[in-house]
Every structure is written in structure tokens, then in C-alpha cells.
Design a protein around this motif. Structure first.
Motif, PDB file in Angstrom:
ATOM      1  N   ALA A   7       0.858  -1.193   0.000  1.00  0.00           N
ATOM      2  CA  ALA A   7       0.000   0.000   0.000  1.00  0.00           C
ATOM      3  C   ALA A   7       0.891   1.239   0.000  1.00  0.00           C
ATOM      4  N   ASP A   8       0.286   2.370  -0.315  1.00  0.00           N
ATOM      5  CA  ASP A   8       0.917   3.689  -0.116  1.00  0.00           C
ATOM      6  C   ASP A   8       2.231   3.870  -0.877  1.00  0.00           C
ATOM      7  N   THR A   9       2.269   3.410  -2.127  1.00  0.00           N
ATOM      8  CA  THR A   9       3.470   3.662  -2.935  1.00  0.00           C
ATOM      9  C   THR A   9       3.615   5.156  -3.235  1.00  0.00           C
ATOM     10  N   HIS A  10       2.521   5.838  -3.453  1.00  0.00           N
ATOM     11  CA  HIS A  10       2.535   7.293  -3.704  1.00  0.00           C
ATOM     12  C   HIS A  10       3.525   7.675  -4.803  1.00  0.00           C
ATOM     13  N   PHE A  11       3.515   6.932  -5.910  1.00  0.00           N
ATOM     14  CA  PHE A  11       4.370   7.305  -7.032  1.00  0.00           C
ATOM     15  C   PHE A  11       4.091   8.747  -7.452  1.00  0.00           C
ATOM     16  N   HIS A  12       5.139   9.484  -7.803  1.00  0.00           N
ATOM     17  CA  HIS A  12       5.065  10.875  -8.284  1.00  0.00           C
ATOM     18  C   HIS A  12       4.656  11.886  -7.211  1.00  0.00           C
ATOM     19  N   HIS A  13       4.676  11.499  -5.944  1.00  0.00           N
ATOM     20  CA  HIS A  13       4.267  12.402  -4.871  1.00  0.00           C
ATOM     21  C   HIS A  13       5.513  13.014  -4.226  1.00  0.00           C
ATOM     22  N   ARG A  14       5.776  14.270  -4.562  1.00  0.00           N
ATOM     23  CA  ARG A  14       7.012  14.920  -4.106  1.00  0.00           C
ATOM     24  C   ARG A  14       7.119  15.022  -2.592  1.00  0.00           C
TER      25      ARG A  14
END
Length: 201
Positions: A7-14
């Protein structure tokens, strides 16, 4: 074939890349993709419990197309349904890889062969958010979630945060075997009138 959970990979989240100590969001993306593919083979199954990516479907698709496995996404609070539908339609099965959108709360029943030839049934409730009670918890069902990035106060009972921030030695998913090891000494905690019982199967 192996089953995995994350869960919570948050790809592209600076902002998330900075919180995790990466110099750039690209460095974070590459690290998670590398660790994912080191643990997941094409043909494996991955249940992703929400908050996949930021910045729309085009950028998310670039990443998803590089990930091994059949990915089943249980949406999180940062996942837009429109984006996930576009991803599932665009990322058709290829070489043992695909992407499927699942409901926000789902029950999963899995059968595991045992050395004596019998089989063991494992039951899970999957949700992005941590739950206090869940279906069949008093029969031994386990609850896997994300959302809290390992910052939730330690909880007793058969519950586990499978987000990438909680894995002790990788940014990749947990295998089913790793989840079961983490759960093996956890007992049932009653939060209401339900008492622990044997599973009637």
C-alpha cells in the motif's frame, strides 16, 4: 505463483518522497519499482491497498506498466476512481501482468497446502483504512490495511499495516508468507460482543 500485499506507494508524490528521505521523486519511484520487481514475478498476484500514484493516469500508467504481477487495487483516499478505471482499461494483461480495480472493502479467502496433504484456509479483510472490527475477525480472519505509513500506535490483534513505509528491508510488497509470520503470534482482541470461535468454514 506467490501472493503479495502492499500500500501507499505514492508514485510521483514529491512531499512523500521528501518525507521518505529521497532527493527527488524520480529517485523514490525508481527505488520502489526496483524493489517491487525484485520481489514480485510476472504471474504473481499483488493486492495494493490504496494510494498508488499522484499526477493523473498518464504518469501512473508509465509506472504501472513497469511493475510485475497481476495488480488488484483496493482504492485509497488519494486514488481517483476515474484514474483507476483508466489505468485498468489501458493496462491490459501482458506477460503475466495486469491491473484490476477492486471495491474499497473486500474479503479474501485463500487456501494453503500443508505438508501433511491437508489445506489451511486464510481469511483477510482488505481496506486502505485501518479498521477496529472486520468480517469474521472472531473466527480468525486477519485485517490488512495501509494509509498510516507505519505511524499508527501499535495495535494488538490480527491486523497489519502493509504499506511500503513499514517493510523492514525493502520498498517492495510483503509476501503472503511474510504476512503470516507477522500474524502467527497475534491473537483475537474482542472490541464488541463477538467472542472468538472456531471457523465453521
Amino acid at each position: 505463483m506467490t501472493t503479495h500485499f502492499t500500500a501507499d506507494t505514492h508514485f510521483h508524490h514529491r512531499a512523500q518522497a521528501e518525507r521518505r528521505g529521497f532527493a527527488t521523486v524520480e529517485e523514490m519511484n525508481e527505488c520502489i519499482v526496483r524493489d517491487w520487481n525484485a520481489r514480485v514475478c510476472p504471474g504473481d498476484t499483488v493486492y495494493h491497498l490504496g494510494d498508488l500514484s499522484y499526477n493523473g493516469s498518464a504518469k501512473a500508467l508509465e509506472i504501472v506498466r513497469r511493475l510485475n504481477g497481476h495488480i488488484h487495487i483496493v482504492p485509497g483516499n488519494h486514488d481517483q476512481e476515474r484514474v483507476l478505471i483508466q489505468l485498468s482499461m489501458a493496462h491490459r494483461a501482458r506477460d503475466g501482468c495486469s491491473l484490476n480495480l477492486m471495491p474499497p472493502l473486500m474479503d479474501l479467502k485463500m487456501s494453503r497446502p500443508m505438508p501433511d496433504g491437508s489445506s489451511e484456509i486464510d481469511r483477510f479483510t482488505l481496506c486502505h483504512f485501518p479498521l477496529l472490527v472486520w468480517n469474521r475477525s472472531h473466527y480468525g480472519a486477519m485485517h490488512l490495511h495501509g494509509h498510516s505509513h507505519g505511524n499508527l500506535a501499535p495495535r494488538q490483534g490480527r491486523v497489519m499495516d502493509v504499506g511500503v513505509d513499514t517493510h523492514p528491508f525493502s520498498w517492495g510488497p510483503y509476501s503472503l508468507a511474510e504476512v503470516l509470520v507477522c500474524m502467527k503470534d497475534k491473537g483475537y482482541i474482542a472490541h464488541d460482543h463477538h467472542k472468538e470461535r472456531a471457523d465453521p468454514a
